[in-house]
Design a protein around this motif. Sequence first.
Motif, mmCIF file in Angstrom:
data_model
loop_
_atom_site.group_PDB
_atom_site.id
_atom_site.type_symbol
_atom_site.label_atom_id
_atom_site.label_comp_id
_atom_site.label_asym_id
_atom_site.label_seq_id
_atom_site.Cartn_x
_atom_site.Cartn_y
_atom_site.Cartn_z
ATOM 1 N N ASP A 235 -3.019 -22.571 25.223
ATOM 2 C CA ASP A 235 -3.934 -22.942 24.142
ATOM 3 C C ASP A 235 -3.148 -23.718 23.085
ATOM 4 O O ASP A 235 -1.922 -23.819 23.148
ATOM 5 N N TYR A 236 -3.862 -24.274 22.134
ATOM 6 C CA TYR A 236 -3.200 -25.146 21.164
ATOM 7 C C TYR A 236 -2.135 -24.409 20.357
ATOM 8 O O TYR A 236 -1.062 -24.956 20.100
ATOM 9 N N GLU A 237 -2.396 -23.180 19.957
ATOM 10 C CA GLU A 237 -1.418 -22.436 19.160
ATOM 11 C C GLU A 237 -0.137 -22.190 19.955
ATOM 12 O O GLU A 237 0.964 -22.295 19.409
ATOM 13 N N GLU A 238 -0.272 -21.860 21.238
ATOM 14 C CA GLU A 238 0.910 -21.672 22.078
ATOM 15 C C GLU A 238 1.705 -22.969 22.173
ATOM 16 O O GLU A 238 2.938 -22.971 22.065
ATOM 17 N N TYR A 239 0.997 -24.054 22.387
ATOM 18 C CA TYR A 239 1.631 -25.377 22.473
ATOM 19 C C TYR A 239 2.324 -25.716 21.158
ATOM 20 O O TYR A 239 3.503 -26.083 21.124
ATOM 21 N N ARG A 240 1.596 -25.577 20.047
ATOM 22 C CA ARG A 240 2.139 -25.916 18.727
ATOM 23 C C ARG A 240 3.376 -25.076 18.421
ATOM 24 O O ARG A 240 4.409 -25.599 17.987
ATOM 25 N N ASN A 241 3.285 -23.781 18.643
ATOM 26 C CA ASN A 241 4.422 -22.908 18.356
ATOM 27 C C ASN A 241 5.638 -23.272 19.207
ATOM 28 O O ASN A 241 6.763 -23.310 18.706
ATOM 29 N N SER A 242 5.417 -23.554 20.474
ATOM 30 C CA SER A 242 6.513 -23.951 21.358
ATOM 31 C C SER A 242 7.143 -25.260 20.887
ATOM 32 O O SER A 242 8.376 -25.393 20.833
ATOM 33 N N MET A 243 6.302 -26.214 20.537
ATOM 34 C CA MET A 243 6.812 -27.513 20.112
ATOM 35 C C MET A 243 7.554 -27.415 18.775
ATOM 36 O O MET A 243 8.567 -28.088 18.572
ATOM 37 N N MET A 244 7.090 -26.580 17.879
ATOM 38 C CA MET A 244 7.785 -26.415 16.598
ATOM 39 C C MET A 244 9.140 -25.735 16.813
ATOM 40 O O MET A 244 10.111 -26.071 16.123
ATOM 41 N N ARG A 245 9.211 -24.803 17.771
ATOM 42 C CA ARG A 245 10.515 -24.217 18.109
ATOM 43 C C ARG A 245 11.450 -25.300 18.648
ATOM 44 O O ARG A 245 12.630 -25.346 18.289
ATOM 45 N N ARG A 246 10.917 -26.178 19.490
ATOM 46 C CA ARG A 246 11.729 -27.262 20.056
ATOM 47 C C ARG A 246 12.218 -28.191 18.946
ATOM 48 O O ARG A 246 13.351 -28.649 18.974
ATOM 49 N N PHE A 247 11.334 -28.504 17.983
ATOM 50 C CA PHE A 247 11.757 -29.348 16.860
ATOM 51 C C PHE A 247 12.903 -28.673 16.118
ATOM 52 O O PHE A 247 13.920 -29.296 15.828
ATOM 53 N N GLY A 248 12.719 -27.399 15.800
ATOM 54 C CA GLY A 248 13.759 -26.664 15.075
ATOM 55 C C GLY A 248 15.079 -26.628 15.813
ATOM 56 O O GLY A 248 16.148 -26.774 15.207
ATOM 57 N N ASN A 249 15.033 -26.455 17.126
ATOM 58 C CA ASN A 249 16.257 -26.441 17.928
ATOM 59 C C ASN A 249 16.923 -27.817 17.950
ATOM 60 O O ASN A 249 18.146 -27.923 17.949
ATOM 61 N N ALA A 250 16.126 -28.868 17.987
ATOM 62 C CA ALA A 250 16.674 -30.227 18.034
ATOM 63 C C ALA A 250 17.249 -30.657 16.684
ATOM 64 O O ALA A 250 18.194 -31.448 16.632
ATOM 65 N N ASP A 251 16.688 -30.141 15.588
ATOM 66 C CA ASP A 251 17.115 -30.511 14.236
ATOM 67 C C ASP A 251 18.394 -29.749 13.878
ATOM 68 O O ASP A 251 18.382 -28.796 13.117
ATOM 69 N N ARG A 252 19.501 -30.201 14.431
ATOM 70 C CA ARG A 252 20.772 -29.485 14.308
ATOM 71 C C ARG A 252 21.285 -29.385 12.870
ATOM 72 O O ARG A 252 21.970 -28.428 12.532
ATOM 73 N N ASN A 253 20.962 -30.347 12.019
ATOM 74 C CA ASN A 253 21.447 -30.259 10.640
ATOM 75 C C ASN A 253 20.374 -29.707 9.687
ATOM 76 O O ASN A 253 20.566 -29.695 8.479
ATOM 77 N N ASP A 254 19.249 -29.260 10.243
ATOM 78 C CA ASP A 254 18.184 -28.596 9.477
ATOM 79 C C ASP A 254 17.692 -29.399 8.278
ATOM 80 O O ASP A 254 17.385 -28.833 7.228
ATOM 81 N N ASP A 255 17.584 -30.729 8.442
ATOM 82 C CA ASP A 255 17.086 -31.546 7.329
ATOM 83 C C ASP A 255 15.619 -31.924 7.473
ATOM 84 O O ASP A 255 15.080 -32.653 6.650
ATOM 85 N N GLY A 256 14.953 -31.421 8.533
ATOM 86 C CA GLY A 256 13.538 -31.720 8.723
ATOM 87 C C GLY A 256 13.264 -33.095 9.304
ATOM 88 O O GLY A 256 12.129 -33.554 9.326
ATOM 89 N N VAL A 257 14.317 -33.763 9.780
ATOM 90 C CA VAL A 257 14.190 -35.099 10.366
ATOM 91 C C VAL A 257 15.029 -35.153 11.633
ATOM 92 O O VAL A 257 16.186 -34.741 11.636
ATOM 93 N N LEU A 258 14.407 -35.655 12.718
ATOM 94 C CA LEU A 258 15.158 -35.884 13.952
ATOM 95 C C LEU A 258 15.528 -37.353 13.988
ATOM 96 O O LEU A 258 14.681 -38.228 13.828
ATOM 97 N N ARG A 259 16.807 -37.615 14.200
ATOM 98 C CA ARG A 259 17.268 -39.000 14.298
ATOM 99 C C ARG A 259 18.466 -39.038 15.232
ATOM 100 O O ARG A 259 19.126 -38.035 15.447
ATOM 101 N N GLY A 260 18.698 -40.220 15.772
ATOM 102 C CA GLY A 260 19.858 -40.411 16.642
ATOM 103 C C GLY A 260 19.857 -39.483 17.832
ATOM 104 O O GLY A 260 18.857 -39.342 18.530
ATOM 105 N N ASP A 261 20.973 -38.794 18.023
ATOM 106 C CA ASP A 261 21.105 -37.926 19.199
ATOM 107 C C ASP A 261 20.329 -36.618 19.068
ATOM 108 O O ASP A 261 20.288 -35.827 20.007
ATOM 109 N N GLU A 262 19.689 -36.375 17.937
ATOM 110 C CA GLU A 262 18.818 -35.203 17.802
ATOM 111 C C GLU A 262 17.474 -35.436 18.500
ATOM 112 O O GLU A 262 16.770 -34.478 18.805
ATOM 113 N N LEU A 263 17.113 -36.694 18.713
ATOM 114 C CA LEU A 263 15.793 -37.027 19.256
ATOM 115 C C LEU A 263 15.703 -36.743 20.756
ATOM 116 O O LEU A 263 16.349 -37.423 21.550
ATOM 117 N N PRO A 264 14.908 -35.754 21.154
ATOM 118 C CA PRO A 264 14.691 -35.517 22.588
ATOM 119 C C PRO A 264 13.652 -36.516 23.103
ATOM 120 O O PRO A 264 12.449 -36.313 22.963
#
Length: 137
Positions: A46-75
Amino acid sequence: MRMSWFACAAALAAVPCAAMAQPVEVPVTAAGLLDRMDRSGDGKIDYEEYRNSMMRRFGNADRNDDGVLRGDELPQHMVVIREAAKVGSDGAVTVDAFTDALKPVYDRFDANHDGVLEGQEIDSFARARAALQEITP
């Protein structure tokens, strides 16, 4: 005897570090998406499961925790990243752009518009993700 134990321990300690340095691309499958996203275990996403999973993925990718994915952080193999990156001209993806792109991407794969991804819809989503993995440099 003592020297060989230390040499063995050092060799074993180096293995995880080397493995972590080179991320392994796991093929995207419908079963894999269900395993990662279907928290209720009902065989649907469902959408909530998808959203929660994707937000976890964003958080994991955002290695410097600045709320922006750039460069090698971008999956690049994530469909929503491709959608969100269209917003910014510099290729960076903010958490706001990422969040805004989640629902349109989810809706694109919810072919019967019933609010859940299941069966062929999950297969389509997995194929789209796998296709991005193949074209990612």
